[in-house]
Design a protein around this motif. Sequence first.
Motif, PDB file in Angstrom:
ATOM      1  N   TYR B  45     -10.531   6.642 -23.597  1.00 24.67           N
ATOM      2  CA  TYR B  45      -9.460   5.686 -23.291  1.00 24.67           C
ATOM      3  C   TYR B  45      -9.127   5.559 -21.802  1.00 24.67           C
ATOM      4  O   TYR B  45      -9.057   4.436 -21.276  1.00 24.67           O
ATOM      5  CB  TYR B  45      -8.236   6.070 -24.136  1.00 24.67           C
ATOM      6  N   PRO B  46      -8.954   6.663 -21.073  1.00 23.39           N
ATOM      7  CA  PRO B  46      -8.601   6.503 -19.650  1.00 23.39           C
ATOM      8  C   PRO B  46      -9.656   5.773 -18.842  1.00 23.39           C
ATOM      9  O   PRO B  46      -9.356   5.184 -17.806  1.00 23.39           O
ATOM     10  CB  PRO B  46      -8.470   7.950 -19.148  1.00 23.39           C
ATOM     11  N   ARG B  47     -10.904   5.789 -19.346  1.00 25.66           N
ATOM     12  CA  ARG B  47     -11.975   5.097 -18.628  1.00 25.66           C
ATOM     13  C   ARG B  47     -11.846   3.584 -18.785  1.00 25.66           C
ATOM     14  O   ARG B  47     -12.392   2.829 -17.993  1.00 25.66           O
ATOM     15  CB  ARG B  47     -13.341   5.499 -19.202  1.00 25.66           C
ATOM     16  N   LEU B  48     -11.191   3.185 -19.870  1.00 23.33           N
ATOM     17  CA  LEU B  48     -11.165   1.753 -20.194  1.00 23.33           C
ATOM     18  C   LEU B  48     -10.003   1.027 -19.536  1.00 23.33           C
ATOM     19  O   LEU B  48     -10.066  -0.181 -19.341  1.00 23.33           O
ATOM     20  CB  LEU B  48     -11.090   1.567 -21.714  1.00 23.33           C
ATOM     21  N   VAL B  49      -8.928   1.763 -19.213  1.00 26.83           N
ATOM     22  CA  VAL B  49      -7.793   1.057 -18.608  1.00 26.83           C
ATOM     23  C   VAL B  49      -8.085   0.851 -17.129  1.00 26.83           C
ATOM     24  O   VAL B  49      -8.739   1.679 -16.495  1.00 26.83           O
ATOM     25  CB  VAL B  49      -6.479   1.837 -18.775  1.00 26.83           C
ATOM     26  N   PRO B  50      -7.624  -0.273 -16.592  1.00 25.07           N
ATOM     27  CA  PRO B  50      -7.860  -0.507 -15.164  1.00 25.07           C
ATOM     28  C   PRO B  50      -7.072   0.493 -14.329  1.00 25.07           C
ATOM     29  O   PRO B  50      -5.916   0.761 -14.621  1.00 25.07           O
ATOM     30  CB  PRO B  50      -7.339  -1.935 -14.948  1.00 25.07           C
ATOM     31  N   SER B  51      -7.710   1.043 -13.338  1.00 24.69           N
ATOM     32  CA  SER B  51      -6.987   1.977 -12.483  1.00 24.69           C
ATOM     33  C   SER B  51      -6.041   1.174 -11.607  1.00 24.69           C
ATOM     34  O   SER B  51      -6.296   0.018 -11.307  1.00 24.69           O
ATOM     35  CB  SER B  51      -7.962   2.783 -11.638  1.00 24.69           C
ATOM     36  N   PRO B  52      -4.941   1.776 -11.216  1.00 22.67           N
ATOM     37  CA  PRO B  52      -3.942   0.981 -10.492  1.00 22.67           C
ATOM     38  C   PRO B  52      -4.438   0.632  -9.099  1.00 22.67           C
ATOM     39  O   PRO B  52      -5.036   1.463  -8.429  1.00 22.67           O
ATOM     40  CB  PRO B  52      -2.746   1.935 -10.399  1.00 22.67           C
ATOM     41  N   PRO B  53      -4.223  -0.598  -8.697  1.00 24.89           N
ATOM     42  CA  PRO B  53      -4.548  -0.938  -7.323  1.00 24.89           C
ATOM     43  C   PRO B  53      -3.510  -0.291  -6.415  1.00 24.89           C
ATOM     44  O   PRO B  53      -2.517   0.240  -6.897  1.00 24.89           O
ATOM     45  CB  PRO B  53      -4.415  -2.455  -7.301  1.00 24.89           C
ATOM     46  N   GLU B  54      -3.739  -0.350  -5.155  1.00 30.71           N
ATOM     47  CA  GLU B  54      -2.732   0.162  -4.240  1.00 30.71           C
ATOM     48  C   GLU B  54      -1.443  -0.639  -4.477  1.00 30.71           C
ATOM     49  O   GLU B  54      -1.448  -1.862  -4.430  1.00 30.71           O
ATOM     50  CB  GLU B  54      -3.209  -0.037  -2.803  1.00 30.71           C
ATOM     51  N   PRO B  55      -0.367   0.066  -4.792  1.00 29.21           N
ATOM     52  CA  PRO B  55       0.837  -0.691  -5.128  1.00 29.21           C
ATOM     53  C   PRO B  55       1.341  -1.485  -3.926  1.00 29.21           C
ATOM     54  O   PRO B  55       1.569  -0.918  -2.855  1.00 29.21           O
ATOM     55  CB  PRO B  55       1.839   0.398  -5.532  1.00 29.21           C
ATOM     56  N   GLU B  56       1.460  -2.767  -4.125  1.00 23.12           N
ATOM     57  CA  GLU B  56       2.017  -3.599  -3.054  1.00 23.12           C
ATOM     58  C   GLU B  56       3.483  -3.787  -3.363  1.00 23.12           C
ATOM     59  O   GLU B  56       3.862  -4.555  -4.242  1.00 23.12           O
ATOM     60  CB  GLU B  56       1.298  -4.942  -3.000  1.00 23.12           C
TER      61      GLU B  56
END
Lengths: 228, 472
Positions: B45-56
């Motif tokens: 599951y953790p592989r499938l969720v998009p990793s967070p972009p640098e929070p703007e």
Amino acid sequence: MSNATHRPAVPGAVLAVLSGAAAVALLLDAAAQWRALLAALAGIAVCGLGYAAWQRSEAGLGALVALAGAALLAVGFFLAATGPETTTHRLELLPGLLGLAVLAAGLLPVRAGRERTLVTVGTALLFVGVVASGVFRGSPLLALLAATVATVVAWDAGEQAVSLGRQVGRQAATARAVLMHSGGTILAGAVVALAALGVYRLNVTGLSLTALVALLAAGFVLILSLRN
Amino acid sequence: MTDRTDTGRWRGVVALSLFAGTVGLLAQRPAVLLLAAVGAGYAVYPRLVPSPPEPEIAVERTVTPASPDPGERAEVSVTVRNEGDRWLPDLRVVDGVPALLPVVDGTPRRATALAPGGETSLEYAVEAREGKHRFRPATVLSRDLAGTAEQRATAAEPTVVDCGASVSATALRNLTGERAGELRSDVGGSGLEFHRAREYRQGDPMRQVDWRRFARSGELGTIEYAEERSASVALCVDVGAGGGDRSAAAAVARCVGAADRIAGALVDANHEVGLASHGSPWYWLPPKPGSAHLAQLRRALDTHPAFVPGSTADGDDVPDPADGSGVPGAETSAGGIQSPRAEAGTSAPGASSGASAALSDGGQPIEDESSDRERGIGTLRERLDSTTQVLLLSPLADDGVVDSVRTLEAAGNLVTVVSPGPGETDSVGTRLAAVERDARIRTLRRTGIPVVDWGPDENLENAIELTTGRSA
């Protein structure tokens, strides 16, 4: 400086305990078991209230309420140990109840600094209860899958409550983050459970156990290699 | 600004699969064996969720009132907005409350989920304490949906809480006029204020002729105006003394706040005001008149690292201590800032890197510290005009300051000291420090240097008037 108490955040903790309770409840079928579970849950809730009162520096009242909660919890265990007629009913209930109590103890927390360990041990006991139910009583696969997902959700929510508590403290509003995160976990669980159920419907259980094991082991190796 | 860490929180879920698989196999229960699939699923599951972009993240902070009185509640409202185009499912915000302002209501922390363009606001209240207090950048932690990756960032919104009553120019006029005699002089001349009327003499300027008197009586008269000469005052803020403990930080905050108000009053009265820091890091802004100059001076007091009280005094409040280097020092590149070290080609080892560390952690050797300050005073003396007065704001926490004052006086610059008194004297150490400070004040006064002893709950203007009244 800000007087934030770095204890597990409340919304996540409540969700974790409820999810843990669901993991136990999904596999119950005897009225005596239900009585034991409800008594234990009530005990945990009262303990939580006592803890909240104690945090508001009403130590005397808090201790009294917490004591009442502990008594209720003890009643729950007594009912679980004596109520159900068959040993299998007791065997599947007791680890679950114990796990629930340990999970709640970790999230209250009874001992600061040990939250993560208690959460892990509690959810592990919950899972032992689920597996015991599957082994001793042959509970239906759907209930087993749902209980397993609920166990994982309880662990995940508990873990998040601990990390939120460390980073933003108990006073901070966290419900939205908890809902979003646990929503994702529940959704993922639902998809996995449905997939497993689909595989089951394909009648893989008709295969020899060795073939099934080989299949699972192969899948496992695949996952492990993906992770590294 | 951002760093990413993996929490590795789902790693243990594989154990669930192994357990279910083993038990299912041993007990020959296919249903239990299949539970292993859940563990496997969650491992993926953790592989499938998009990793967070640098929070703007955009942060807006408002403090009402912006200049509260000491002890007053100030409401702080912080709005955090997701400027990016992706969801931030688990966003944790910790506002950088100034180390010396206690939070009295609400909490400066929040965990939430933000849709693109979504915003959340934090509301809390702090109790104002005398001095100038700068908010640190808010710390932002963003996790992806599964919680496996965590991004840390800081979002800066420069906010300064200026707390304390203003000082009127008259109080200062006395203070500086006492010794200098060069403010509103008693010499008749071409100032603005009426001084006297006298008979016309040959050569008096036409615009000073009293035409009304001429119309009334036919006699020529001349009006003299009081000649005003503007003084040149260098405010010198003692920032480097006494290590980085809390009371020292509070003293620096009071000094900086007082410098702000005195500078305002002096500029209002048309004097030239300069700013220097005593201690490290070193800062120097030459004296000039005018409101634009005042704005620059105030900006320096608000943003320059030299004038941050207790920048890391309360590090454990933030998940990981936001180090002092995170302060928005980039904004200090305004003109007029000259570092003597930069010009001297870093004569002392570690002097440049220790510039901010000396204040924040107080861990520098005493000797280094004092020699640093001696160098600073030497450089200040070189830069000072002989007619420039020095107004030193110092808690008088060590003997080095007394030496500095003597050095300046010996060089011919008139020195006045404004010294905020110690807050609480409840322990032996603080009482001893207070006694030593009193001794230093007496020493200075003996040598004819006016010292304004400014008590913790006292109005600065009253304190100044009291001192000047006494010495007059």
